[in-house]
Design an enzyme around this catalytic site. Structure first.
Site, PDB file in Angstrom:
ATOM      1  N   HIS A 102      96.027-110.578  33.099  1.00  0.00           N
ATOM      2  CA  HIS A 102      95.686-109.946  31.811  1.00  0.00           C
ATOM      3  C   HIS A 102      96.785-110.214  30.794  1.00  0.00           C
ATOM      4  O   HIS A 102      97.865-110.700  31.137  1.00  0.00           O
ATOM      5  CB  HIS A 102      95.459-108.436  31.987  1.00  0.00           C
ATOM      6  CG  HIS A 102      96.613-107.683  32.592  1.00  0.00           C
ATOM      7  ND1 HIS A 102      97.743-107.350  31.873  1.00  0.00           N
ATOM      8  CD2 HIS A 102      96.808-107.215  33.850  1.00  0.00           C
ATOM      9  CE1 HIS A 102      98.573-106.691  32.668  1.00  0.00           C
ATOM     10  NE2 HIS A 102      98.045-106.596  33.870  1.00  0.00           N
TER      11      HIS A 102
ATOM     12  N   GLU B 235     103.012-104.768  28.762  1.00  0.00           N
ATOM     13  CA  GLU B 235     102.527-104.313  30.058  1.00  0.00           C
ATOM     14  C   GLU B 235     102.264-105.431  31.069  1.00  0.00           C
ATOM     15  O   GLU B 235     101.135-105.621  31.518  1.00  0.00           O
ATOM     16  CB  GLU B 235     101.264-103.492  29.882  1.00  0.00           C
ATOM     17  CG  GLU B 235     100.178-104.145  29.022  1.00  0.00           C
ATOM     18  CD  GLU B 235      98.893-103.319  28.990  1.00  0.00           C
ATOM     19  OE1 GLU B 235      98.373-103.013  30.066  1.00  0.00           O
ATOM     20  OE2 GLU B 235      98.427-102.996  27.883  1.00  0.00           O
TER      21      GLU B 235
ATOM     22  N   TYR C 119      99.531-108.519  40.761  1.00  0.00           N
ATOM     23  CA  TYR C 119      98.511-107.969  41.653  1.00  0.00           C
ATOM     24  C   TYR C 119      98.251-109.023  42.730  1.00  0.00           C
ATOM     25  O   TYR C 119      97.703-110.087  42.429  1.00  0.00           O
ATOM     26  CB  TYR C 119      97.225-107.670  40.868  1.00  0.00           C
ATOM     27  CG  TYR C 119      97.531-106.955  39.556  1.00  0.00           C
ATOM     28  CD1 TYR C 119      97.637-105.573  39.493  1.00  0.00           C
ATOM     29  CD2 TYR C 119      97.772-107.695  38.385  1.00  0.00           C
ATOM     30  CE1 TYR C 119      97.951-104.931  38.291  1.00  0.00           C
ATOM     31  CE2 TYR C 119      98.091-107.072  37.188  1.00  0.00           C
ATOM     32  CZ  TYR C 119      98.181-105.693  37.152  1.00  0.00           C
ATOM     33  OH  TYR C 119      98.501-105.071  35.970  1.00  0.00           O
TER      34      TYR C 119
ATOM     35  N   HIS D 109      92.784 -99.853  22.700  1.00  0.00           N
ATOM     36  CA  HIS D 109      92.872-101.279  22.339  1.00  0.00           C
ATOM     37  C   HIS D 109      92.540-101.313  20.856  1.00  0.00           C
ATOM     38  O   HIS D 109      91.384-101.449  20.465  1.00  0.00           O
ATOM     39  CB  HIS D 109      91.901-102.118  23.171  1.00  0.00           C
ATOM     40  CG  HIS D 109      92.251-102.110  24.634  1.00  0.00           C
ATOM     41  ND1 HIS D 109      91.373-102.454  25.624  1.00  0.00           N
ATOM     42  CD2 HIS D 109      93.406-101.800  25.275  1.00  0.00           C
ATOM     43  CE1 HIS D 109      91.964-102.346  26.811  1.00  0.00           C
ATOM     44  NE2 HIS D 109      93.198-101.946  26.613  1.00  0.00           N
TER      45      HIS D 109
ATOM     46  N   HIS E  88      98.692-105.280  23.598  1.00  0.00           N
ATOM     47  CA  HIS E  88      97.592-105.028  22.672  1.00  0.00           C
ATOM     48  C   HIS E  88      98.061-104.003  21.656  1.00  0.00           C
ATOM     49  O   HIS E  88      98.974-103.226  21.919  1.00  0.00           O
ATOM     50  CB  HIS E  88      96.315-104.573  23.407  1.00  0.00           C
ATOM     51  CG  HIS E  88      96.483-103.343  24.265  1.00  0.00           C
ATOM     52  ND1 HIS E  88      96.492-102.070  23.752  1.00  0.00           N
ATOM     53  CD2 HIS E  88      96.657-103.202  25.604  1.00  0.00           C
ATOM     54  CE1 HIS E  88      96.635-101.196  24.750  1.00  0.00           C
ATOM     55  NE2 HIS E  88      96.766-101.847  25.885  1.00  0.00           N
TER      56      HIS E  88
ATOM     57  N   ASP F 140      99.496 -94.962  25.940  1.00  0.00           N
ATOM     58  CA  ASP F 140      99.017 -95.829  27.023  1.00  0.00           C
ATOM     59  C   ASP F 140     100.220 -96.239  27.872  1.00  0.00           C
ATOM     60  O   ASP F 140     100.973 -97.139  27.494  1.00  0.00           O
ATOM     61  CB  ASP F 140      98.328 -97.050  26.383  1.00  0.00           C
ATOM     62  CG  ASP F 140      97.699 -97.985  27.397  1.00  0.00           C
ATOM     63  OD1 ASP F 140      97.655 -97.636  28.589  1.00  0.00           O
ATOM     64  OD2 ASP F 140      97.257 -99.080  26.984  1.00  0.00           O
TER      65      ASP F 140
ATOM     66  N   ASP G 225      69.651 -81.106  27.916  1.00  0.00           N
ATOM     67  CA  ASP G 225      70.217 -80.715  26.616  1.00  0.00           C
ATOM     68  C   ASP G 225      71.747 -80.681  26.622  1.00  0.00           C
ATOM     69  O   ASP G 225      72.360 -80.057  25.765  1.00  0.00           O
ATOM     70  CB  ASP G 225      69.655 -79.355  26.183  1.00  0.00           C
ATOM     71  CG  ASP G 225      69.896 -78.285  27.230  1.00  0.00           C
ATOM     72  OD1 ASP G 225      70.388 -78.634  28.329  1.00  0.00           O
ATOM     73  OD2 ASP G 225      69.600 -77.109  26.956  1.00  0.00           O
TER      74      ASP G 225
ATOM     75  N   ARG H 131     102.140-102.549  37.772  1.00  0.00           N
ATOM     76  CA  ARG H 131     102.147-102.755  36.317  1.00  0.00           C
ATOM     77  C   ARG H 131     103.147-101.773  35.725  1.00  0.00           C
ATOM     78  O   ARG H 131     103.290-100.642  36.224  1.00  0.00           O
ATOM     79  CB  ARG H 131     100.749-102.530  35.731  1.00  0.00           C
ATOM     80  CG  ARG H 131     100.674-102.692  34.226  1.00  0.00           C
ATOM     81  CD  ARG H 131      99.238-102.871  33.686  1.00  0.00           C
ATOM     82  NE  ARG H 131      98.373-101.723  33.884  1.00  0.00           N
ATOM     83  CZ  ARG H 131      97.425-101.639  34.793  1.00  0.00           C
ATOM     84  NH1 ARG H 131      97.208-102.638  35.630  1.00  0.00           N
ATOM     85  NH2 ARG H 131      96.682-100.542  34.902  1.00  0.00           N
TER      86      ARG H 131
ATOM     87  N   ASP I 226      98.118 -95.401  35.449  1.00  0.00           N
ATOM     88  CA  ASP I 226      97.962 -95.842  34.058  1.00  0.00           C
ATOM     89  C   ASP I 226      97.210 -94.720  33.353  1.00  0.00           C
ATOM     90  O   ASP I 226      96.003 -94.547  33.568  1.00  0.00           O
ATOM     91  CB  ASP I 226      97.170 -97.155  34.026  1.00  0.00           C
ATOM     92  CG  ASP I 226      97.038 -97.728  32.623  1.00  0.00           C
ATOM     93  OD1 ASP I 226      97.346 -97.010  31.644  1.00  0.00           O
ATOM     94  OD2 ASP I 226      96.614 -98.894  32.502  1.00  0.00           O
TER      95      ASP I 226
ATOM     96  N   GLU J 110     104.091-100.358  31.860  1.00  0.00           N
ATOM     97  CA  GLU J 110     103.569-100.432  30.494  1.00  0.00           C
ATOM     98  C   GLU J 110     104.252 -99.404  29.603  1.00  0.00           C
ATOM     99  O   GLU J 110     104.294 -98.214  29.928  1.00  0.00           O
ATOM    100  CB  GLU J 110     102.050-100.152  30.519  1.00  0.00           C
ATOM    101  CG  GLU J 110     101.424-100.050  29.147  1.00  0.00           C
ATOM    102  CD  GLU J 110      99.906 -99.914  29.197  1.00  0.00           C
ATOM    103  OE1 GLU J 110      99.381 -99.331  30.161  1.00  0.00           O
ATOM    104  OE2 GLU J 110      99.259-100.400  28.245  1.00  0.00           O
TER     105      GLU J 110
ATOM    106  N   HIS K 269      90.899-101.883  36.527  1.00  0.00           N
ATOM    107  CA  HIS K 269      90.379-100.642  35.929  1.00  0.00           C
ATOM    108  C   HIS K 269      89.820 -99.719  37.005  1.00  0.00           C
ATOM    109  O   HIS K 269      88.721 -99.175  36.879  1.00  0.00           O
ATOM    110  CB  HIS K 269      89.338-100.955  34.851  1.00  0.00           C
ATOM    111  CG  HIS K 269      89.968-101.413  33.569  1.00  0.00           C
ATOM    112  ND1 HIS K 269      89.265-101.724  32.437  1.00  0.00           N
ATOM    113  CD2 HIS K 269      91.279-101.597  33.236  1.00  0.00           C
ATOM    114  CE1 HIS K 269      90.103-102.098  31.473  1.00  0.00           C
ATOM    115  NE2 HIS K 269      91.331-102.032  31.933  1.00  0.00           N
TER     116      HIS K 269
HETATM  117  N1  GLY Z   1      95.018 -98.449  29.875  1.00  0.00           N
HETATM  118  C1  GLY Z   1      94.376 -99.620  29.431  1.00  0.00           C
HETATM  119  C2  GLY Z   1      95.326-100.699  29.150  1.00  0.00           C
HETATM  120  O1  GLY Z   1      96.468-100.642  29.599  1.00  0.00           O
HETATM  121  O2  GLY Z   1      95.057-101.612  28.439  1.00  0.00           O
HETATM  122 MN    MN Z   2      97.458-101.031  27.703  1.00  0.00          MN
HETATM  123 MN    MN Z   3      97.326 -98.816  30.218  1.00  0.00          MN
END
Ligand code: GLY
Ligand code: MN
Ligand code: MN
Length: 432
Positions: free
Chosen positions: A339, A377, A381, A350, A343, A259, A36, A397, A248, A399, A231
């Site tokens: 990537h 961002e 890698y 996103h 975004h 983000d 529950d 990274r 991140d 961002e 991720h």
């Molecule tokens: N934290 C997810 C991205 O940077 O898209």
């Molecule tokens: Mn992002």
């Molecule tokens: Mn991010």
């Protein structure tokens, strides 16, 4: 004229869908985690954007036309559920506070189905957003007619893409909270700590500043080669001297996401290969941010970032090509930067909104305009490093969250330091 911003948004959507069309927009339902115990509830973003309503199992109906009308159906607690969940808001208060034209608190999905059918039966077009599960949402499944669901999602996405002053204010505050948390982490991190301890410090900072119970997404605290897993959220490793730490993480505030990613040395001092790659990513990011202006396409930012990344990769010998353009044309950079650069950011990390993706050119051709918020961002890698072994297992990274204004890009996440010397000196203070 409007009781609140949500009523104004419903009115705008009602005008756009037009006479004879009814939009059905279900909210989210709850889900059991075990027995529950429920997963934490998160409202559907389209539904929240149009209602401000935070309770589960509700449905918004908008009748389109010159004078749109919006009706809320929601699940009313009965005497026994009240004991656990509290008293439901009454329909009159729902109309007064949230600005609906009508509101109905219902106790069963059957009642909802009957009421909604009595309205939709007279419409030429019935469009639903997504078919969420749950008794209230599934009661309206099958009512869709003439397949306009996609249009409604698209229209709401276009509305959500351009942030109004109220949304910008929230997102500015969300980025301030997250940026400050990233900054303060620099004083705390030391070799021997665990990734989850860093995650806990971020969560503490987000919640203490009034952030929502769920963050914008699960925090990524990735040391050493864990940073090469995009991720990575296990956050279980011990931080080692000589490694980098990629974080991140972003709070969610009043429903809106931030983000931010930063990467820095666990010891507080960069070694040469780390600093070399870091400066490549930083250059790519700052050059792309400079271009984030009204009228520039979002795909162009990606081109700029890729070009600077490719130029760096060539320089350090991780790839071979005639020049950076040749490297990008042959996608050689994609092995290390797999990537996208940007975004949209908003209620969802996103966020929704058309990128005007051109399949032939493989390019997002949407032009930036005032009120859009997006991330920039780039990353590197290095999972394999033939011929340049000193770079192996480095993941970086950087961002930031950028608001597009008429006078240029505004970095909402500026509190998080990214200058490599500033990072070193702040971390040295923390080590004292
Ligand atoms: N934290 C997810 C991205 O940077 O898209
Ligand atoms: Mn992002
Ligand atoms: Mn991010």
């Amino acid at each position: 004229m409007f009781r609140n911003r949500y009523a104004q948004r419903r009115h705008a959507l009602g005008l756009r869908i037009g006479e004879g069309c009814i939009a059905l927009i279900p909210g989210n339902t709850t889900r059991l985690r075990n027995r529950d115990v429920e997963y934490p509830f998160k409202q559907d973003s389209d539904f929240f954007y149009l209602t401000g309503w935070q309770e589960h199992d509700a449905l918004l109906l908008i009748k389109g036309g010159e004078k749109p009308c919006s009706i809320l159906f929601y699940q009313k607690n009965n005497k026994s559920t009240e004991l656990f969940a509290g008293k439901s808001i009454g329909p009159k208060a729902a109309v007064r506070i949230f600005g609906f034209d009508e509101a109905y608190g219902l106790t069963s999905a059957d009642l909802l189905y009957k009421k909604v059918r009595s309205i939709t039966d007279h419409a030429q077009v019935v469009a639903c957003t997504s078919a969420h599960t749950g008794p209230f949402a599934s009661a309206v499944q099958g009512l869709e007619r003439n397949g306009r669901g996609h249009d409604i999602k698209y229209l709401i996405g276009e509305m959500r893409l351009i942030k109004d002053a109220h949304e910008i204010d929230i997102m500015r505050r969300a980025c301030t909270v997250s940026g400050a948390a990233h900054r303060d982490i620099l004083f705390l991190v030391k070799p021997g700590m665990y990734e989850y301890e860093v995650e806990a410090e971020l969560s503490r900072a987000f919640r203490r500043a009034g952030g929502d119970p769920l963050h914008a997404y699960p925090s990524i605290v990735a040391s050493g080669k864990n940073a090469c897993t995009l991720h990575y959220t296990r956050n279980s490793a011990q931080l080692k001297d000589g490694e980098l730490l990629l974080i991140d993480a972003g709070c969610e505030l009043e429903g809106y996401a931030s983000d931010i990613t930063r990467t820095f040395p666990v010891s507080g001092l960069w070694n040469k290969p780390q600093r070399t790659l870091y400066e490549i990513v930083l250059r790519a990011q700052t050059e792309a941010i400079k271009c984030a202006k009204v009228g520039i396409s979002v795909g162009y930012l990606d081109e700029v970032a890729r070009k600077f990344i490719a130029e760096g990769l060539l320089r350090v010998g991780l790839i071979t090509a005639k020049d950076p353009d040749d490297a990008v044309l042959r996608d050689l950079d994609r092995r290390f930067f797999p990537h996208g650069t940007s975004h949209w950011l908003g209620l969802d990390v996103h966020d929704v909104g058309d990128y005007a993706w051109n399949k032939e050119t493989a390019r997002a051709e949407r032009f930036l305009s005032e009120g859009m918020i997006l991330t920039v961002e780039p990353g590197l890698y290095v999972r394999e490093a033939k011929g340049a072994k000193e770079y192996k297992d480095i993941g970086i990274r950087i961002e930031d969250d950028i608001l597009i204004t008429r006078s240029g890009p505004v970095t909402l996440s500026h509190l998080a330091p990214k200058d490599p010397d500033e990072i070193e000196s702040m971390m040295q203070c923390g080590m004292l």
